[in-house]
Structures are given as structure tokens and as C-alpha cells.
Design an enzyme around this catalytic site. Structure first.
Site, short mmCIF file in Angstrom:
data_model
loop_
_atom_site.label_atom_id
_atom_site.label_comp_id
_atom_site.label_asym_id
_atom_site.label_seq_id
_atom_site.Cartn_x
_atom_site.Cartn_y
_atom_site.Cartn_z
N GLY A 227 -11.69 1.83 4.77
CA GLY A 227 -10.77 1.10 3.89
C GLY A 227 -9.90 2.02 3.05
O GLY A 227 -10.06 3.25 3.04
N HIS A 228 -9.00 1.41 2.30
CA HIS A 228 -8.05 2.20 1.51
C HIS A 228 -8.74 2.93 0.37
O HIS A 228 -9.66 2.44 -0.24
CB HIS A 228 -6.89 1.34 0.99
CG HIS A 228 -7.26 0.13 0.21
ND1 HIS A 228 -6.31 -0.73 -0.29
CD2 HIS A 228 -8.46 -0.38 -0.16
CE1 HIS A 228 -6.92 -1.69 -0.94
NE2 HIS A 228 -8.19 -1.52 -0.87
N ASN A 229 -8.24 4.14 0.14
CA ASN A 229 -8.71 4.98 -0.97
C ASN A 229 -10.14 5.45 -0.83
O ASN A 229 -10.73 5.96 -1.78
CB ASN A 229 -8.52 4.27 -2.32
CG ASN A 229 -7.05 3.98 -2.57
OD1 ASN A 229 -6.60 2.85 -2.49
ND2 ASN A 229 -6.30 5.04 -2.81
N SER B 29 -12.17 2.25 -1.61
CA SER B 29 -12.46 3.07 -2.78
C SER B 29 -13.89 3.58 -2.84
O SER B 29 -14.33 4.06 -3.89
CB SER B 29 -12.13 2.32 -4.08
OG SER B 29 -10.77 1.96 -4.10
N GLN C 214 0.86 -1.17 0.00
CA GLN C 214 0.00 0.00 0.00
C GLN C 214 0.90 1.23 0.00
O GLN C 214 1.49 1.59 1.02
CB GLN C 214 -0.94 -0.05 1.20
CG GLN C 214 -1.75 -1.35 1.25
CD GLN C 214 -2.79 -1.46 0.15
OE1 GLN C 214 -3.69 -0.62 0.05
NE2 GLN C 214 -2.68 -2.47 -0.71
#
Lengths: 334, 334, 334
Positions: free
Chosen positions: B228-230, B248, B187
Site C-alpha cells: 500500500g501507499h507510504n 503507511s 496520490q
């Protein structure tokens, strides 16, 4: 360390049938227990396992003992007690103390304790804990490593707070400004935790906005539970992991709340209410009982068909109503 | 510390009716306030509580003041303001500062700060925090005890990160290998948190895979939330405890997300969207409004009957269709 | 640091079409990639993005390369490989190592390690971690800051435990006393984590009551997950954030569990079972496949109507039955 059946019954009572000199190496579940191990029959429905176990000794009720009378001739034994599961619980405590010793009182040197916090000398505070100003930790209470107890919060006697617990973070309180941004409401209350409370890893209990958040004696909280500000949880209530209780909810005594359940804010739940896992409580509950609201699991294909139809359910009801109107009255039964 | 009504209105404004020398010992909820305490009427629907409160002073709108005109003769008082709840929020802030003082700037000696991290001199970093290489903490931001801010992540000004928060752990990204085991996707992004953001205890915000995860100004996150990521969360959006946002997803500004709600990945949610507690968002939402998907709670016995039937719902619809075909057309209404 | 396409393919293989001397500054998503950046086409369905990207190089399958043949004349390039997403994953790893260097082995001085714990010399233990007596940390395993590994627990090789993880807190076990208060069952088991396991921030894995809790090789757990005592998770299973697994559940290998899903205790789930987000597993699952149980989201107004009707669903079924009885038999189709 050598432990005999005699050591066990001398410490914990019960009626031993068999050789008190028999050595016990381990406590094991009935299904996997081997020779040299002690197990327990918590309920008559597991009697089948009893007939197949290799355990050298089983804790059971006098009634269940009829199934093991031939054990004596095999050099095996059993302990009779009216409450085998409770006996087992006490046995695990005795066993742990025998092997690991009592928890050492005192504060780990890596913990950070505000000078104005009061830690009972019999309490045990683990590595890397933080106890803030004015907090109080009661007698024989154990904080595992990496626990936070916030300013002015009090923890009773004989409590266990597992690693990562956060007591006394700010409750979630904001007033909307005219532009729809948020003005913080400082949380001026604290958290008061009673005696004999156990709080699971990474569980959070927020401080109250004005009054305190209250966890009564004997409450048991599993891991990763969120308790909002000004919640009150009555004595001996137990909650499973990932559950959440929103602000100002009042939960009675002797309740249970299943894993992942959500209790909305400002509700009141009576004593002896049991909430199933994954259930959302959206209204107060005044009657004891078991309550559930959870979508049943299915294959994804079947779920999809039912879920699509569910979104038209209200219209389906209207179609049934329409059908009922169009049919002639049912013939009278004769 | 002696606080008078005059002190309060001098600091916070509003129109005081009554004796400005009256001493105030505590801020209390309307229902439980006693003499010597100040309370507030946030909404006209609580007017019944107003008539019964023992508070010495209440913050209310000029409209609501009609109900308390006889207080003057009782030596009681009120403060008129157009936005009593907002006034109350500011009062809690003033009260806290008065009693506890402003937060002390600086880094607690037990915190571990990478030499390349930049901590604003006005920021306050609590005990046992970890701030990694290249991270930046803005002016007047407060990290409570035991907070992690990961490598290269930035936190804006006037933020509050409560105990146990983890900013910048790796997002959950893996590519399947041919044998169905997982290859880690490093990441490489970071987390950027805007100004005036509050993040609740043990909440986690993952770093982005390639781009950054972004939390805009004024966002308020409760405890135990997973971001979560993004993910991108628009300004002034508020999320309640135990909620989760998968990778996302883009959430608009001025939204609210209820406790335990789940937002699936790669979705887009418009501004001013409100998601009820325990609701799972499975598709993008383009229109402002309130959205819900939650199984209604019931007694377990009733739930069981309905849940069983729910699994046949699609077939029920087909049976209704069949019935409709078999009936003659409805008579025309005349 | 200067990185060329030649550096990449020399390290990771694949067939480079275009100038190996081209400099690459960043890895970017296809939709936002700019000149000087490398991206990837993970699936043919994103081919539209391929035609619009500004990336200087894209990783793709030989089949997809037909769409970029004119790139050569533009000074752009691509890398052909049978598994572009896997190649991308390895590229992120190579990229990170190139820029950040390999993780430094060793124990941060602020971590608290019991003298009887065994930390492999190649492992990396972050700031403010606590590793208890008898715990073992395997080769090349990384504990991020503020991780707890409890007494006697073992972590395999090449694992990553993110910040706030708690391994080996007590499982949630209590026996009811006659007065309905709770007697603690000491948790005498431990946690055994295999090799190549990644565990997300603030996730908790409880120790077993008698036997151990077991996480097999290659399992990937996201953030804020609760794993109860004596759970067994089979190899290469992946679970998303906020999920919870109650005690003694056995989950197979190669499964996936969506965010917020709950798996009740004592269940067995076969290999290759996939559970959708927000789904509660209430029974064992013996067949591979995708399973779902989640209330569909709707506008609140529509949800309310359907939810009210849902609580009468069983009665609706009875009304349909009644209608069917009252109708004459359907005419035979000819």
C-alpha cells in the site's frame, strides 16, 4: 439468430417433451427465467424454483419431470437428461459458438512472439501477449489478451489462459549470504502445462529452480492464484481465486482448493483431498477428505472477547486439569 | 556446451576433490541427480540423500565430505566449500550466463517509454512494458515483459521486475463525504525502489499519498503481493506470495513475511521480525522473533466442532472461573 | 508554479486566517510538514501533532483553531472548514490538476481497441490497453496502461481503472463429468461497472455466467482483488487489497471489506456491513455492523501451545461439563 428447442436437442441430445419449434432467446437461471428462455434444474433441492419459474423450457432429470407434466397444456416444454448440469454446460458452449463463432486461430498482430517460440497454427494468441524464446503453445489453445508465456515453457492443447496470466516468471529462490542479504538462485527449470487446462486472470505459475513446475491435464485455476516453483498439480484439480501454493508442494489429482487457501512448501497432498476456503495447509495430507482451518466469523464484539480468551487457551486447559485433580472421583453410575 | 568440474571451480572457487575433466550436463536436486550431474548438500540433515544420490559431483562442507571418501575410487567427485547453498546459488548464475548469455541491454521496440523517462543504457526493458513520465530505471536493471513503472517512480540498479508488476498505481485513499460516498485523495507521492530488489510477477506497489513509498536495497518480493501507499520496507526483507501490506506500515530490515500474511496499516515492525504464513499483524512488533496467528488445519468434522466451541470460548472461561470459586482451596503440598 | 494560500481558498473555499500571499510549495503530513507547506488536522486526536508541526498553514475545524491563535504573530496561517479531511482531498485534486494538468482525452496509439468498442471521446485509454468487441467506456473515464476490458463489458463515467486490471475474464464455472473431469460452462454474461468507480492495479472482475456481474456507482476496489462471476457490489462500498468475493455473492451499499478478507459464494450481505481484514464470511449477514474472524497474532511459541489446545477445544468443553456435574450446586446468594 433464431434458435428452436429442436435445434438444441438435435445438437446436444436429451429427450424433448413439448414443441420443438418453440423459439429460445436466452439461457437463464431458473429463478429469473422468463417466457422464451431455457433454464435447468441442477438439483432436486431447487424443485421449489421449478414450480415458480416462467421459463419456457427446463432441462431436468426424468425423475424431476413429474413436477412439470401440466406444462405441455401451457405450451411449455422440458428436456429430460440424466445430467442436467452437464447438459447446461454443453448448451452454453453450443450457444456461444452459435452466436460468437469459433475462436479465430492465429496471432494478434500486437502480440510479441519470439521467433523461436512454436505456436500451433490452430492456437489463438490475443492482443499484446508475449511468448518468449522456445515456448510452445499447443493446438486449439487460447491466450487471451496480455498473457506472458516465459522462455521454454510449454502449454498443452485446448487450454485457456486468461488476461494477465504470467507463466514462467522466476521462482522465489535466494540463498542467504553471511551478511543476511540474498544471493539469487537462477531458476533453470520451466513450466509445463498439460492439455485442457484453464488458468484465470492474473494468475502466476513460476518456473522451477532446477526441474520444471508441472500442471497436469484438466487442471482449472481461478484468478490471482500463485503457484510457486516446482509445484506439481495433479490432473483435474480445481483451485479457487487468491489461493497460493508455495514451492515444491505436490498436490494430487481430483483435489479442490478453496479461495484464499494457502498450501505451504514441500508438502504432499493426496488425490481427492478438498481444502476449504481460507485454510492454511501446514502438513502433508495422506487421506482423501475435506479439511478446514478458518477462524469463524462473529460480531466484532464477540470475536474480541473470544480472541482475547484464545490467547490464554493453554492456561485454561491447565486450570481445567487442576480442577479435575481437586475434585473427588466421579461417583460410579449405577 | 561442454562444462567440466574444472570450469566450475575455476570460476567459483571451492576445493575440488576428483577429476577436474569430468563433464557436467546439468545441476540437479540431490534426490533425483543422475550420473553426469552436479548437486549440493545444503544441510547435514539431508546426509541420507547423499548416501543414495547418483550425482557425479556434490557441493558440500568439508565436514560432510567424510561421507563421500569412497567416491574417488568410483570416478565421482565433490567440491568442498563452507557455504554449499550459497555456492549452488552462484553456480546457477554462472550456469545461466554460460548457456543463455548475459541479458541484452536495451528497450524492446514494443515497450512504451515516455520521452521524459530515464532508462539507464545498461538496463533491459522487456516487451510491452510501459514506463511513464519522469520515471527512472537504474543500471543493469531488468524489466520483464509487461511491466508498468508509473510517473516519477524510480527503480535502482540491478533490480528485476517480473512480468505484470505494477509500480506506482494510486494508493487507496478516499475521504468520506457527508453522504458516505467517497472523495478521491490524489496520490501525489511516488515509489522509490532501491538497488538489488526483485519484485515478483503481478505484484503491485502503490505510490504514496504525499510522501513516497519506499522499498530499500536488497528487498525480495514474491508474486501477487500488495504494498500500500507510504509503506516502507527495510533492506533485505523478503516477502512470500499473496502477502499484503496496508498503507503507511513500516517494516524493518532483515524481516521475512510468509505467504498470504496481512500487515495492517500504520504499524511499525522491528528489524529481524519473522511473520508466519497466513498471519495477520494487527499491532506493532518491537521485538525480533517469530510471530504466528493461523487457525490450525483439521478434518472438517473436527474443525466444525472446535469452531462452534470457539465461539463460546469466553463463556467457557467464565464457567471455569465459577468452578474454581465453588471448589474448596487446594490442599497445601507438604 | 507559484501557489499562494489565496489561490487555494479562492478555489476550494474555507475561511483563511493569515496572509493570503503566503507561498505554498507542498502538501505534507502534519508530523513531517515544514515551513512553506500546508497540512491538515483530520481529527482532534492528532492535536498534539498540531502543536509541534512546522507547517506554514493547517486545514482544521473552527473548534481546533483555538490551538493555533498565536500562529498569526508567527506569520503562519490556517484554513477553517467543517470537514478538513474532505478539504484536504479536494486540495490534492486541485493541486494535481494545477501541476499535471487535466488528463488528456484520447486513446494511446499502442492500445488495441476493437472497432466495435465504444470509447467516449472524453475518456482516456492508456498505453497497451485492450478493449474488446462491444465494450463501452464512459465519459471522462481513465484506463491506465495495460488494462483489459473484455467483450461486451461496460464501464461508466469518471471511473479509474489502474494498470493491470482485467474486466470480463471468464467466471470460474465448470460442470463435473462422470469421470470427475470438468466441462466448461461458457460465461455468457458481461460486467457492468457504474459511474465513479475506481479499480486498483491487477484487480479482476469476472463476467457473469448468464446474467451480468454488477459493480454499482461509487464503489472503490483496491489492488489484487478477485470478484467472481455474478457478484453484485452495492454503491459506495470499498474493499481493500487482496480481498476476494466468490461467485454470486451480493454485497450491499456503503459496506467496507478489509484486506485479505474472503466472501464465500451465494451469500447476501446487507448495507452498512463492515468486514475486518483477513475475515472469511461464511454466511449471509443481515444486520449492519462490524464483523470479524481472524486468529490473533502471538509469538510463535505461545501460538503453538494455544493452537494445539484449540484442536482439543471441543473436548475441553466436555471436561468442563463433566466438572460442573460433579460439583454440588452453588450455594444461593443471600
Amino acid at each position: 439468430m433464431k434458435i428452436t428447442l429442436g435445434d438444441i436437442t438435435q445438437a446436444l441430445g436429451g429427450t424433448l417433451r413439448g414443441n420443438s419449434e418453440l423459439h429460445i432467446k436466452r439461457i437463464s437461471p431458473l429463478a429469473s427465467a422468463k417466457a422464451g428462455e431455457v433454464s435447468f434444474l441442477s438439483h432436486a433441492k431447487y424443485a421449489q424454483q421449478l414450480s415458480q419459474t416462467q421459463a419456457s423450457c427446463v432441462i431436468l432429470t426424468p425423475d424431476s419431470a413429474s413436477g412439470v407434466q401440466d406444462w405441455l397444456s401451457q405450451g411449455r416444454a422440458w428436456i429430460e437428461t440424466d445430467a442436467p448440469y452437464l447438459y447446461f454446460a454443453k448448451l452454453t458452449q453450443w450457444w456461444k459458438q452459435k452466436h460468437a463463432g469459433a475462436l479465430k486461430a492465429g496471432v494478434h498482430p500486437s502480440a510479441v512472439i519470439d521467433p523461436s517460440a512454436q505456436i500451433d497454427p490452430t492456437a489463438s494468441v490475443g492482443a499484446l501477449c508475449f511468448v518468449a524464446a522456445g515456448a510452445r503453445i499447443g493446438a486449439h489453445t487460447h491466450l487471451a489478451a496480455r498473457v506472458t508465456v516465459g522462455e521454454g515453457c510449454t502449454i498443452g492443447q485446448r487450454c485457456i489462459l486468461h488476461s494477465g496470466v504470467v507463466i514462467g516468471a522466476d521462482g522465489f529462490g535466494f540463498a542467504p549470504r553471511a551478511d543476511k542479504s540474498w544471493e539469487k538462485i537462477e531458476q533453470l527449470g520451466a513450466v509445463r502445462v498439460g492439455d485442457d487446462v484453464e488458468i484465470g486472470a492474473n494468475t502466476c505459475i513460476d518456473r522451477g529452480a532446477l526441474d520444471d513446475t508441472i500442471i497436469e491435464d484438466g487442471v482449472k485455476l481461478d484468478n490471482l492464484i500463485q503457484i510457486g516453483h516446482n509445484v506439481k498439480i495433479g490432473k483435474h484439480t480445481a483451485m479457487a481465486g487468491n489461493a497460493g501454493v508455495a514451492g515444491s508442494a505436490t498436490i494430487g489429482a481430483y483435489c479442490s482448493v478453496g479461495g484464499g487457501a494457502v498450501i505451504l512448501g514441500h508438502l504432499t497432498i493426496a488425490d481427492h483431498v478438498h481444502i476449504s476456503a481460507s485454510t492454511t495447509v501446514t502438513r502433508s495430507i495422506t487421506e482423501p477428505g475435506l479439511y478446514t482451518g478458518m477462524f469463524p466469523i462473529d460480531t466484532n464484539a464477540d470475536w474480541e472477547k473470544n480472541a482475547v480468551t484464545l490467547r490464554q487457551l493453554h492456561k485454561l486447559r491447565e486450570r481445567i486439569r487442576e480442577l479435575e485433580k481437586r475434585l473427588p472421583p466421579a461417583p460410579e453410575s449405577t
